[in-house]
Write a protein that holds these residues in place. Structure first.
Motif, PDB file in Angstrom:
ATOM      1  N   VAL A   1       9.669 -13.373  -5.852  1.00  0.00           N
ATOM      2  CA  VAL A   1       8.885 -12.436  -5.045  1.00  0.00           C
ATOM      3  C   VAL A   1       8.821 -12.936  -3.600  1.00  0.00           C
ATOM      4  O   VAL A   1       8.994 -12.169  -2.655  1.00  0.00           O
ATOM      5  CB  VAL A   1       7.460 -12.280  -5.619  1.00  0.00           C
ATOM      6  CG1 VAL A   1       6.547 -11.577  -4.610  1.00  0.00           C
ATOM      7  CG2 VAL A   1       7.493 -11.483  -6.920  1.00  0.00           C
TER       8      VAL A   1
ATOM      9  N   LYS B   1      10.286 -10.556  -0.747  1.00  0.00           N
ATOM     10  CA  LYS B   1       9.302 -10.014   0.191  1.00  0.00           C
ATOM     11  C   LYS B   1       9.442 -10.611   1.592  1.00  0.00           C
ATOM     12  O   LYS B   1       8.716 -10.212   2.510  1.00  0.00           O
ATOM     13  CB  LYS B   1       7.879 -10.268  -0.338  1.00  0.00           C
ATOM     14  CG  LYS B   1       7.516  -9.444  -1.564  1.00  0.00           C
ATOM     15  CD  LYS B   1       7.438  -7.967  -1.226  1.00  0.00           C
ATOM     16  CE  LYS B   1       7.033  -7.141  -2.434  1.00  0.00           C
ATOM     17  NZ  LYS B   1       6.997  -5.688  -2.113  1.00  0.00           N
TER      18      LYS B   1
ATOM     19  N   TYR C   1       0.866 -12.607  -4.704  1.00  0.00           N
ATOM     20  CA  TYR C   1       1.375 -11.262  -4.970  1.00  0.00           C
ATOM     21  C   TYR C   1       1.453 -11.008  -6.476  1.00  0.00           C
ATOM     22  O   TYR C   1       1.023  -9.958  -6.972  1.00  0.00           O
ATOM     23  CB  TYR C   1       2.753 -11.082  -4.341  1.00  0.00           C
ATOM     24  CG  TYR C   1       3.305  -9.685  -4.477  1.00  0.00           C
ATOM     25  CD1 TYR C   1       3.147  -8.728  -3.478  1.00  0.00           C
ATOM     26  CD2 TYR C   1       3.992  -9.294  -5.642  1.00  0.00           C
ATOM     27  CE1 TYR C   1       3.642  -7.440  -3.608  1.00  0.00           C
ATOM     28  CE2 TYR C   1       4.483  -8.008  -5.794  1.00  0.00           C
ATOM     29  CZ  TYR C   1       4.303  -7.082  -4.772  1.00  0.00           C
ATOM     30  OH  TYR C   1       4.781  -5.811  -4.926  1.00  0.00           O
TER      31      TYR C   1
ATOM     32  N   SER D   1      -1.879 -10.437  -8.107  1.00  0.00           N
ATOM     33  CA  SER D   1      -2.604  -9.238  -7.693  1.00  0.00           C
ATOM     34  C   SER D   1      -1.840  -7.944  -7.970  1.00  0.00           C
ATOM     35  O   SER D   1      -2.273  -6.866  -7.559  1.00  0.00           O
ATOM     36  CB  SER D   1      -2.960  -9.312  -6.204  1.00  0.00           C
ATOM     37  OG  SER D   1      -1.778  -9.421  -5.407  1.00  0.00           O
ATOM     38  N   HIS D   2      -0.685  -8.040  -8.653  1.00  0.00           N
ATOM     39  CA  HIS D   2       0.094  -6.847  -8.964  1.00  0.00           C
ATOM     40  C   HIS D   2       0.458  -6.816 -10.445  1.00  0.00           C
ATOM     41  O   HIS D   2       0.458  -7.841 -11.120  1.00  0.00           O
ATOM     42  CB  HIS D   2       1.378  -6.809  -8.113  1.00  0.00           C
ATOM     43  CG  HIS D   2       1.119  -6.538  -6.668  1.00  0.00           C
ATOM     44  ND1 HIS D   2       0.594  -7.484  -5.819  1.00  0.00           N
ATOM     45  CD2 HIS D   2       1.315  -5.421  -5.904  1.00  0.00           C
ATOM     46  CE1 HIS D   2       0.462  -6.973  -4.613  1.00  0.00           C
ATOM     47  NE2 HIS D   2       0.894  -5.729  -4.640  1.00  0.00           N
ATOM     48  N   THR D   3       0.810  -5.640 -10.921  1.00  0.00           N
ATOM     49  CA  THR D   3       1.149  -5.475 -12.340  1.00  0.00           C
ATOM     50  C   THR D   3       2.559  -5.998 -12.607  1.00  0.00           C
ATOM     51  O   THR D   3       3.368  -6.115 -11.686  1.00  0.00           O
ATOM     52  CB  THR D   3       1.107  -3.989 -12.733  1.00  0.00           C
ATOM     53  OG1 THR D   3       2.134  -3.291 -12.003  1.00  0.00           O
ATOM     54  CG2 THR D   3      -0.251  -3.380 -12.404  1.00  0.00           C
TER      55      THR D   3
ATOM     56  N   GLU E   1       4.943  -4.404 -13.906  1.00  0.00           N
ATOM     57  CA  GLU E   1       5.890  -3.360 -13.519  1.00  0.00           C
ATOM     58  C   GLU E   1       6.206  -3.431 -12.021  1.00  0.00           C
ATOM     59  O   GLU E   1       7.348  -3.284 -11.613  1.00  0.00           O
ATOM     60  CB  GLU E   1       5.312  -1.986 -13.862  1.00  0.00           C
ATOM     61  CG  GLU E   1       5.272  -1.688 -15.366  1.00  0.00           C
ATOM     62  CD  GLU E   1       4.125  -2.407 -16.074  1.00  0.00           C
ATOM     63  OE1 GLU E   1       4.154  -2.476 -17.311  1.00  0.00           O
ATOM     64  OE2 GLU E   1       3.213  -2.924 -15.384  1.00  0.00           O
ATOM     65  N   GLU E   2       5.179  -3.651 -11.223  1.00  0.00           N
ATOM     66  CA  GLU E   2       5.388  -3.769  -9.772  1.00  0.00           C
ATOM     67  C   GLU E   2       6.227  -4.989  -9.451  1.00  0.00           C
ATOM     68  O   GLU E   2       7.089  -4.957  -8.585  1.00  0.00           O
ATOM     69  CB  GLU E   2       4.043  -3.867  -9.058  1.00  0.00           C
ATOM     70  CG  GLU E   2       3.244  -2.590  -9.052  1.00  0.00           C
ATOM     71  CD  GLU E   2       1.846  -2.779  -8.473  1.00  0.00           C
ATOM     72  OE1 GLU E   2       1.526  -2.053  -7.525  1.00  0.00           O
ATOM     73  OE2 GLU E   2       1.077  -3.618  -8.964  1.00  0.00           O
TER      74      GLU E   2
END
Length: 261
Positions: free
Chosen positions: A51, A55, A253, A256-258, A260-261
């Protein structure tokens, strides 16, 4: 004279117009520091690092990351010691081995990514009531002797009252990353220890079933970490801090995200 004057004015205007463009380009294209990273394996288990790469967090911290996969802690450590890699990502045990062997410019762990084992025990059949005592007398495809996956597996066995050498057979002859294929291709082993995506792949093909998470069974351990030579850390403290900052943003990140994300 007028012709020369007009040419001079034109040249001056061209230079004047181009100057701010050059200046802006210089400011926007801040030089990035290249960091060569060698990872022990490529797995969804290390999602926060990927990530951070995707990102652009490393670029935000002034780092241009060059990523290669070593396929084994021994190979990743060799790359760091030789200077082929600036940073190594592997089990924490590798740095201890290098230190005890007397490396002059020894390798130091400076940031941790995972704090549990990320692999799973896979059986030939579904075993909803699995208990580690069921491994007694069985054959398991394990990991490299002295490697973090194998040491944690043996630690779990001992926690459950099993002697890794006397109560079961652990086959350590198969190269890292090839155990799933070996498990599918023959019936010589009753269980195998697998990372993702190999555990899910075995289930999808119907060749195996996940019966236990070694991460849950072991509890917290300093499983994988980023390390660099002592000299590199001393010479590049700002790079080491920037590298760690990018990793932390990747962790934040993911937290704080699912999935799937």
């Amino acid at each position: 004279m007028k012709r020369f004057y007009k040419k001079g004015i034109s040249l001056f205007l061209i230079l004047l117009m181009s100057f701010p463009l050059c200046a802006c380009k210089s400011d926007d294209s801040k030089a990035l520091t290249t960091v060569k990273l060698n990872e022990v394996a490529h797995s969804i288990f290390y999602a926060p690092m990927y990530v951070a790469i995707e990102k652009g967090y490393f670029e935000d911290e002034g780092i241009e990351l060059s990523l290669t996969t070593g396929f084994g802690a021994d190979k990743t450590m060799a790359a760091v010691v030789s200077g082929d890699a600036d940073v190594g990502f592997m089990g924490t045990e590798a740095s201890i081995y290098a230190y005890t062997e007397g490396a002059k410019d020894h390798v130091i762990n400076f940031a941790q990514l995972t704090q549990r084992a990320g692999n799973f025990l896979v059986a030939r059949e579904e075993m909803p009531d699995f208990d580690f005592s069921m491994l007694k007398g069985k054959t398991v495809l394990g990991g490299r002797a002295g490697g973090m996956p194998e040491m944690v597996f043996e630690y779990i066995l001992k926690k459950n009252g099993l002697d890794p050498k006397a109560d079961l057979t652990i086959d350590q002859s198969i190269d890292f990353g090839s155990t799933a294929a070996a498990f599918s291709g023959s019936d010589t082993a009753d269980f195998t220890v697998e990372f993702e995506p190999h555990a899910t792949a075995l289930e999808t093909k119907g060749d195996g079933y996940v019966v236990a998470s070694l991460g849950e069974a072991s509890g917290y351990v300093p499983y994988t970490a980023f390390s660099a030579r002592k000299s590199y850390i001393e010479e590049n403290p700002d790079v080491i801090q920037a590298f760690t900052n990018a990793l932390q943003m990747g962790m934040d990140y993911v937290n704080s995200h699912t999935p799937e994300e």
